[in-house]
Design a protein around this motif. Structure first.
Motif, PDB file in Angstrom:
ATOM      1  N   MET A   1       0.691  -1.361  -0.119  1.00 50.20           N
ATOM      2  CA  MET A   1      -0.007   0.016   0.025  1.00 50.20           C
ATOM      3  C   MET A   1       0.752   1.299   0.199  1.00 50.20           C
ATOM      4  O   MET A   1       2.028   1.362   0.343  1.00 50.20           O
ATOM      5  CB  MET A   1      -0.958  -0.085   1.148  1.00 50.20           C
ATOM      6  N   ILE A   2       0.369   2.285  -0.713  1.00 50.66           N
ATOM      7  CA  ILE A   2       1.114   3.540  -0.408  1.00 50.66           C
ATOM      8  C   ILE A   2       0.402   4.632   0.419  1.00 50.66           C
ATOM      9  O   ILE A   2      -0.661   4.389   0.847  1.00 50.66           O
ATOM     10  CB  ILE A   2       1.247   4.335  -1.702  1.00 50.66           C
ATOM     11  N   THR A   3       1.139   5.520   0.903  1.00 50.12           N
ATOM     12  CA  THR A   3       0.418   6.490   1.745  1.00 50.12           C
ATOM     13  C   THR A   3      -0.203   7.451   0.941  1.00 50.12           C
ATOM     14  O   THR A   3       0.028   7.651  -0.302  1.00 50.12           O
ATOM     15  CB  THR A   3       1.628   7.261   2.521  1.00 50.12           C
ATOM     16  N   PHE A   4      -1.030   8.647   1.681  1.00 59.03           N
ATOM     17  CA  PHE A   4      -1.658   9.666   1.042  1.00 59.03           C
ATOM     18  C   PHE A   4      -0.561  10.389   0.221  1.00 59.03           C
ATOM     19  O   PHE A   4      -1.036  11.077  -0.630  1.00 59.03           O
ATOM     20  CB  PHE A   4      -2.382  10.274   2.024  1.00 59.03           C
ATOM     21  N   GLU A   5       0.335  10.669   1.108  1.00 60.37           N
ATOM     22  CA  GLU A   5       1.561  11.533   0.667  1.00 60.37           C
ATOM     23  C   GLU A   5       2.045  10.969  -0.714  1.00 60.37           C
ATOM     24  O   GLU A   5       2.066  11.707  -1.740  1.00 60.37           O
ATOM     25  CB  GLU A   5       2.570  11.771   1.571  1.00 60.37           C
ATOM     26  N   GLU A   6       2.398   9.818  -0.821  1.00 55.89           N
ATOM     27  CA  GLU A   6       2.688   9.251  -1.974  1.00 55.89           C
ATOM     28  C   GLU A   6       2.100   9.093  -3.021  1.00 55.89           C
ATOM     29  O   GLU A   6       2.373   9.134  -4.475  1.00 55.89           O
ATOM     30  CB  GLU A   6       3.300   7.680  -1.536  1.00 55.89           C
ATOM     31  N   ALA A   7       0.657   9.194  -2.761  1.00 57.18           N
ATOM     32  CA  ALA A   7      -0.430   9.258  -3.808  1.00 57.18           C
ATOM     33  C   ALA A   7      -0.551  10.944  -4.149  1.00 57.18           C
ATOM     34  O   ALA A   7      -1.427  11.064  -5.293  1.00 57.18           O
ATOM     35  CB  ALA A   7      -1.382   8.671  -3.235  1.00 57.18           C
ATOM     36  N   GLY A   8       0.104  11.818  -3.556  1.00 60.52           N
ATOM     37  CA  GLY A   8       0.090  13.147  -3.874  1.00 60.52           C
ATOM     38  C   GLY A   8      -1.186  13.704  -3.192  1.00 60.52           C
ATOM     39  O   GLY A   8      -1.707  14.859  -3.933  1.00 60.52           O
TER      40      GLY A   8
END
Length: 349
Positions: A338-345
């Motif tokens: 999973m990615i973080t919100f930050e990594e998802a922009g």
């Protein structure tokens, strides 16, 4: 004794900073905070154990300890004692319950003879026999203190060898006809319970024999007077070689910062011994399933770890723990994939 002492000296606390970093990442994965529940708690504690933000559990092993019990002669088990030897030889063949589930979980099974009351014609079972079974604990100590330490050190040595091979997730299994009796005695002593509250049917003891089993356990405790504050004394007075070796695996896992999954009733008794010897061991343990054995719920409560599964199982061998391997690995996949919100922009207020 030197190996045990050195192992205990190595057992430290969890890495708080790693847990804080892991918690921050898990809370910010692209999902509602806390929405993956206990999977989140698993990965945070794995980080605390290993010090890694992305811990791995891709090299798994079940260490099955086998031994016999002198208290068998008191009529506390329904099956012939020779079954311990027969079943121990079946583990390397891959045909037991835990072997089937371990194949699905991609885990290896290692079988160890710590105290079977027979010689085995199966070289793939590791021979670390201390004696041909324990003494009858209803008449005196199950073993000497020196042999109790040997049992612990067998577990430490076997686990350490596996860890050197790259194992990063362990559990313990067991094989020993009659071993719910010493396990119930251990739980009764450490929890201050009446054996009638703890003694269960084990492998299928008729219900009408349960009162007798509880009386044998009570007599064993009265005869031996184990010291509730001394886990080695409890092991030597009312334990078993395979139970001590299982506790040794848990000590070695803790010393080497490798998580160890606790199976059912017998493994929980071993975990209670390990945590009595060194309380910090609890930080490195994951409880797997709520065994159907009568005293299992009290044993888990005494250990202070909540089982993840309730599957109405009571086979032992490490079967419930191997099922739990899948959940622990799922937690790691959650963390890795999973990615973080930050990594998802995505910027959140």
């Amino acid at each position: 004794m030197e190996l045990l002492r050195q192992t205990l000296e190595k057992i430290g606390n969890l890495y708080d900073n790693a847990m804080e970093e892991s918690r921050n990442r898990v809370d910010n994965l692209i999902k509602p905070k806390g929405s993956l529940g206990k999977l989140e708690e698993i990965v945070v504690r794995l980080s605390g154990i290993t010090g890694e933000l992305f811990p791995k559990v891709d090299n798994k092993a079940v260490i099955v300890m086998a031994g016999d019990h002198g208290v068998y002669e008191e009529g506390v088990a329904p099956d012939p004692q020779i079954l311990t030897a027969v079943q121990a030889c079946n583990f390397p063949k891959g045909i037991t319950g835990v072997c089937a589930l371990a194949k699905q979980a991609k885990a290896d099974v290692i079988a160890v003879d710590v105290g079977i009351a027979a010689d085995l014609d199966e070289p793939r079972v590791i021979n670390r026999k201390i004696k041909y079974g324990t003494n009858n604990m209803a008449k005196g100590p199950a073993m000497t203190r020196e042999d109790a330490i040997k049992a612990l050190e067998v577990g430490i040595e076997i686990a350490t060898e596996e860890i050197k091979k790259g194992r990063n997730l362990l559990t313990t299994g067991e094989m020993g006809i009659g071993n719910t009796t010493p396990s119930a005695a251990i739980v009764s002593v450490l929890g201050g319970y009446d054996p009638c509250e703890i003694a269960g049917r084990g492998a299928g003891l008729p219900v009408e024999r349960l009162v007798h089993k509880a009386k044998v356990i009570k007599r064993s405790i009265e005869v031996n007077k184990p010291d509730v504050k001394d886990g080695i004394d409890v092991l030597s007075k009312v334990g078993g070689f395979e139970i001590g070796a299982m506790a040794g695996v848990m000590l070695a896992g803790s010393a080497n910062r490798i998580p160890v999954v606790v199976d059912g009733f017998i493994a929980t008794a071993a975990a209670l011994l390990a945590c009595t010897i060194e309380p910090k061991v609890k930080n490195y343990l994951f409880a797997s399933h709520a065994s159907m054995e009568k005293g299992a719920a009290r044993a888990s409560k005494l250990l202070g770890l909540e089982p993840m599964l309730n599957m109405d199982m009571r086979l032992g061998e490490g079967t419930g723990a191997v099922l739990t391997f899948n959940l622990i690995e799922a937690a790691v996949y959650m963390n890795n994939e999973m990615i973080t919100f930050e990594e998802a922009g995505i910027i959140r207020d």
